[in-house]
Motif scaffolding. Structure first.
Motif, PDB file in Angstrom:
ATOM      1  N   ASP A   9     -31.582 -41.905 -78.127  1.00 19.73           N
ATOM      2  CA  ASP A   9     -31.656 -40.657 -78.910  1.00 19.73           C
ATOM      3  C   ASP A   9     -30.856 -39.583 -78.188  1.00 19.73           C
ATOM      4  O   ASP A   9     -30.894 -39.507 -76.959  1.00 19.73           O
ATOM      5  CB  ASP A   9     -33.121 -40.213 -79.057  1.00 19.73           C
ATOM      6  N   ASP A  10     -30.145 -38.747 -78.946  1.00 19.29           N
ATOM      7  CA  ASP A  10     -29.318 -37.734 -78.281  1.00 19.29           C
ATOM      8  C   ASP A  10     -30.124 -36.509 -77.856  1.00 19.29           C
ATOM      9  O   ASP A  10     -29.623 -35.666 -77.121  1.00 19.29           O
ATOM     10  CB  ASP A  10     -28.126 -37.319 -79.160  1.00 19.29           C
ATOM     11  N   ASP A  28     -26.389 -42.032 -76.478  1.00 16.46           N
ATOM     12  CA  ASP A  28     -25.517 -42.382 -77.601  1.00 16.46           C
ATOM     13  C   ASP A  28     -25.285 -43.893 -77.613  1.00 16.46           C
ATOM     14  O   ASP A  28     -25.635 -44.585 -76.645  1.00 16.46           O
ATOM     15  CB  ASP A  28     -24.188 -41.610 -77.534  1.00 16.46           C
ATOM     16  N   ASP A  76     -32.056 -43.664 -82.969  1.00 13.24           N
ATOM     17  CA  ASP A  76     -31.900 -42.505 -83.840  1.00 13.24           C
ATOM     18  C   ASP A  76     -30.671 -42.738 -84.719  1.00 13.24           C
ATOM     19  O   ASP A  76     -29.715 -43.378 -84.288  1.00 13.24           O
ATOM     20  CB  ASP A  76     -31.712 -41.260 -82.950  1.00 13.24           C
ATOM     21  N   ILE A  77     -30.696 -42.241 -85.957  1.00 11.12           N
ATOM     22  CA  ILE A  77     -29.538 -42.443 -86.835  1.00 11.12           C
ATOM     23  C   ILE A  77     -28.425 -41.447 -86.519  1.00 11.12           C
ATOM     24  O   ILE A  77     -27.257 -41.807 -86.432  1.00 11.12           O
ATOM     25  CB  ILE A  77     -29.966 -42.348 -88.316  1.00 11.12           C
ATOM     26  N   GLU A  78     -28.799 -40.163 -86.337  1.00 12.15           N
ATOM     27  CA  GLU A  78     -27.805 -39.116 -86.093  1.00 12.15           C
ATOM     28  C   GLU A  78     -27.491 -39.028 -84.611  1.00 12.15           C
ATOM     29  O   GLU A  78     -28.302 -38.532 -83.835  1.00 12.15           O
ATOM     30  CB  GLU A  78     -28.361 -37.762 -86.567  1.00 12.15           C
ATOM     31  N   ASN A 131     -22.197 -43.328 -85.294  1.00 10.06           N
ATOM     32  CA  ASN A 131     -23.402 -43.227 -86.114  1.00 10.06           C
ATOM     33  C   ASN A 131     -24.345 -44.395 -85.784  1.00 10.06           C
ATOM     34  O   ASN A 131     -23.901 -45.507 -85.512  1.00 10.06           O
ATOM     35  CB  ASN A 131     -22.936 -43.267 -87.582  1.00 10.06           C
ATOM     36  N   SER A 181     -36.643 -41.873 -87.634  1.00  7.81           N
ATOM     37  CA  SER A 181     -35.965 -41.247 -88.769  1.00  7.81           C
ATOM     38  C   SER A 181     -36.448 -39.832 -89.022  1.00  7.81           C
ATOM     39  O   SER A 181     -37.610 -39.513 -88.787  1.00  7.81           O
ATOM     40  CB  SER A 181     -36.230 -42.051 -90.049  1.00  7.81           C
ATOM     41  N   THR A 182     -35.565 -39.000 -89.565  1.00  5.34           N
ATOM     42  CA  THR A 182     -35.989 -37.667 -90.012  1.00  5.34           C
ATOM     43  C   THR A 182     -36.567 -37.781 -91.415  1.00  5.34           C
ATOM     44  O   THR A 182     -36.118 -38.602 -92.217  1.00  5.34           O
ATOM     45  CB  THR A 182     -34.801 -36.691 -90.043  1.00  5.34           C
ATOM     46  N   ARG A 227     -32.003 -37.501 -97.223  1.00  6.88           N
ATOM     47  CA  ARG A 227     -30.890 -38.237 -96.625  1.00  6.88           C
ATOM     48  C   ARG A 227     -31.411 -39.195 -95.559  1.00  6.88           C
ATOM     49  O   ARG A 227     -30.979 -40.342 -95.448  1.00  6.88           O
ATOM     50  CB  ARG A 227     -29.907 -37.241 -96.008  1.00  6.88           C
ATOM     51  N   GLY A 228     -32.376 -38.713 -94.763  1.00  2.78           N
ATOM     52  CA  GLY A 228     -32.965 -39.566 -93.734  1.00  2.78           C
ATOM     53  C   GLY A 228     -33.611 -40.803 -94.331  1.00  2.78           C
ATOM     54  O   GLY A 228     -33.474 -41.904 -93.798  1.00  2.78           O
ATOM     55  N   GLU A 266     -30.850 -43.275 -95.432  1.00  3.29           N
ATOM     56  CA  GLU A 266     -30.219 -43.937 -94.283  1.00  3.29           C
ATOM     57  C   GLU A 266     -31.189 -44.907 -93.612  1.00  3.29           C
ATOM     58  O   GLU A 266     -30.776 -45.961 -93.124  1.00  3.29           O
ATOM     59  CB  GLU A 266     -29.727 -42.874 -93.289  1.00  3.29           C
TER      60      GLU A 266
END
Length: 349
Positions: A9-10, A36, A55-57, A62, A82-83, A87-88, A91
């Protein structure tokens, strides 16, 4: 042997929260973190984790691109973080199609909504992922036949009931995508939180010739339609003025879940009886076994997903051991087994 986890996760805060939550029990060990996908790739090679949270973002690549590459080159159980946005949700469903085992919704920035509950849920998903057969699934993914079931002609008043948990998004997609447009109404309980089930239903609708919707209260059950239990609601089937309809409720979770497969199957056993057919698909735990046994005892034909084709052979195993399953079948054959059972009902009518 503790489960080795790599957290990717960033956000430094999220990495710290996830690490702390995962290390709460002694059976899970966070062996490393990465900011990343580039760093994650090196750490996966060096640390050989049992499960990766992703994490996706993220910067540099990606999360979905990274997941796609990982599942092709080095299949590893992945739990997406996920968020909780439209959109989350889209994805996240794409990530499950690409081979992620499961997902958790990221806690809100102020951690309202229960950080303890989030942690317990996350640890359960990590345990399920560690037991999952992603290598077996990635090897068999290309072999799924795209032969639509010819017909599911069935007597009026019949219903198909399906329940699933971990791995169920892909399993349900495979069953529905081969269902013919003349099939009887299908009711579905998939363990999934609120905010994701509407997108799940929409995605299934895109991929099937039948109409798939998120269930609303008191919808008439129509042939050629499937109804997905909304997250955080139980779905039941009831008869009102001679017509089968959906009923939604927020009673206490059953078997630890809302929606619960046991609740759905129990209502189908009571309301539809021998005119129903049911399938219990991949998932961790025992939800659905009792309800499927009630269906079988009421005269319904019941199918359990086979061990070899299940991402997590938990729910189908318990149902089989408790005598709830008439036959086990690989996921690509479940739709045709249900259709054949309905055909037999039709000829007997």
């Amino acid at each position: 042997m503790s489960i080795k986890v790599l957290v990717v996760d960033d956000s430094a805060l999220i990495r710290e929260v996830l690490t702390r939550m995962l290390m709460r029990d002694n059976d899970i060990d966070v062996v490393g973190t990465a900011t990343d996908p580039i760093e994650a790739r090196e750490k996966i090679k060096a640390l050989n984790p049992d499960v990766v949270t992703l994490d996706i973002e993220m910067p540099n690549m990606n999360g979905l691109q990274f997941l796609d590459r990982l599942m092709r080159l080095r299949p590893t159980p992945v739990v997406m973080v996920s968020t909780l946005t439209t959109r989350g949700a889209s994805e996240t469903l794409l990530a499950l199609e690409l081979g992620a085992v499961d997902f958790v919704a990221k806690p809100s920035a102020d951690f309202s909504g229960g950080i303890e509950a989030f942690g317990a849920n996350l640890r359960d998903k990590i345990r399920a992922a560690a037991k999952s057969d992603v290598r077996g699934r990635s090897a068999s993914r290309a072999d799924a036949p795209k032969v639509a079931v010819k017909t599911a002609a069935a007597p009026v008043g019949s219903v198909i009931a399906i329940g699933a948990s971990t791995g169920g998004v892909e399993a349900i997609r495979m069953v529905l995508s081969t269902m013919p447009v003349d099939c009887p109404p299908i009711v579905i309980a998939q363990h999934m939180p609120a905010g994701f089930t509407s997108r799940f239903a929409a995605r299934l609708n895109e991929l099937s010739i039948i109409t798939v919707v998120e269930a609303e209260d008191r919808m008439p059950l129509l042939p050629g339609h499937a109804y997905v239990a909304p997250g955080d609601y139980h779905l039941r089937v009831e008869r009102s003025l001679g017509q089968l309809k959906t009923r939604l409720g927020q009673e206490d979770p059953m078997s630890g879940h809302r929606p619960s497969v046991d609740v759905l199957f129990g209502s189908v056993a009571k309301t539809v009886g021998p005119l129903a057919v049911g399938a219990i698909l991949t998932g961790m735990g025992r939800d659905g076994a009792r309800g499927l046994k009630l269906m079988r005892d009421a005269g319904a034909y019941t199918v359990g997903q086979s061990q070899a084709s299940s991402l997590v052979y938990g729910m189908p195993r318990v149902a089989f051991e408790e005598g709830a399953v008439v036959e086990q079948a690989p996921i690509e054959a479940v739709a045709s087994r249900l259709a054949m059972a309905l055909g037999r009902l039709k000829s007997a009518a």
